[in-house]
Design a protein around this motif. Sequence first.
Motif, PDB file in Angstrom:
ATOM      1  N   ASN A  54     -62.972-114.426  26.285  1.00  0.00           N
ATOM      2  CA  ASN A  54     -62.124-114.145  25.144  1.00  0.00           C
ATOM      3  C   ASN A  54     -61.375-115.455  24.788  1.00  0.00           C
ATOM      4  N   ARG A  61     -62.714-119.958  31.882  1.00  0.00           N
ATOM      5  CA  ARG A  61     -62.092-118.933  30.938  1.00  0.00           C
ATOM      6  C   ARG A  61     -60.581-118.892  31.395  1.00  0.00           C
ATOM      7  N   ARG A  62     -60.500-119.211  32.820  1.00  0.00           N
ATOM      8  CA  ARG A  62     -58.929-119.451  33.336  1.00  0.00           C
ATOM      9  C   ARG A  62     -58.274-120.573  32.461  1.00  0.00           C
ATOM     10  N   GLU A  87     -57.206-119.119  28.940  1.00  0.00           N
ATOM     11  CA  GLU A  87     -55.980-118.465  29.132  1.00  0.00           C
ATOM     12  C   GLU A  87     -54.725-119.430  29.254  1.00  0.00           C
ATOM     13  N   GLN A 139     -54.073-120.538  25.824  1.00  0.00           N
ATOM     14  CA  GLN A 139     -53.236-119.702  25.042  1.00  0.00           C
ATOM     15  C   GLN A 139     -52.005-119.297  25.397  1.00  0.00           C
TER      16      GLN A 139
END
Length: 163
Positions: free
Chosen positions: A12, A110-111, A114, A117
Amino acid sequence: MTQPTTVKLPLNRVEGDLELKLRIQDGRVVEAWSAGIMFRGFEQLLKGRGSLDGLAITRHVRRRSNVPILLLTARSGEGDKVLGFELGADDYVTKPWDLEELLARVEVGRRMVELHQALEETNQKLEEAARRDFLTGVLNRSALMERLTEEQSRSVREKTPLG
């Protein structure tokens, strides 16, 4: 020869969702698919290209996006790795690779997304807080002057009175 295994990797992102599907057989990726509005067809970029083309594409992707880039390659020389990082790769894995290690590295990416973000959201909140009086919540002088300049420019552009 082992049966192929399909692995889904949902990532994401701010720019859009990306899901990679890898079909792995005997420890090698035999097929790859991607799904995402901005990344459709991404897995096809390197088909039929020379080994150095991945580095050129890495540079172009990095210029346009902060998507995490993990290079999975047979090129294992120190110069190759350094060049990959200089062109914008965030991680570099050489073949043969271990599936668990690859998935762990993707999880790290992915981390990082995150965390990035969360940092962006915090910065936006701080910027908004810096524009307002702490007690009243009213725009401070600097923010009011900025807004006045914007309105004055709009007034001139649209040939309408200010106010």
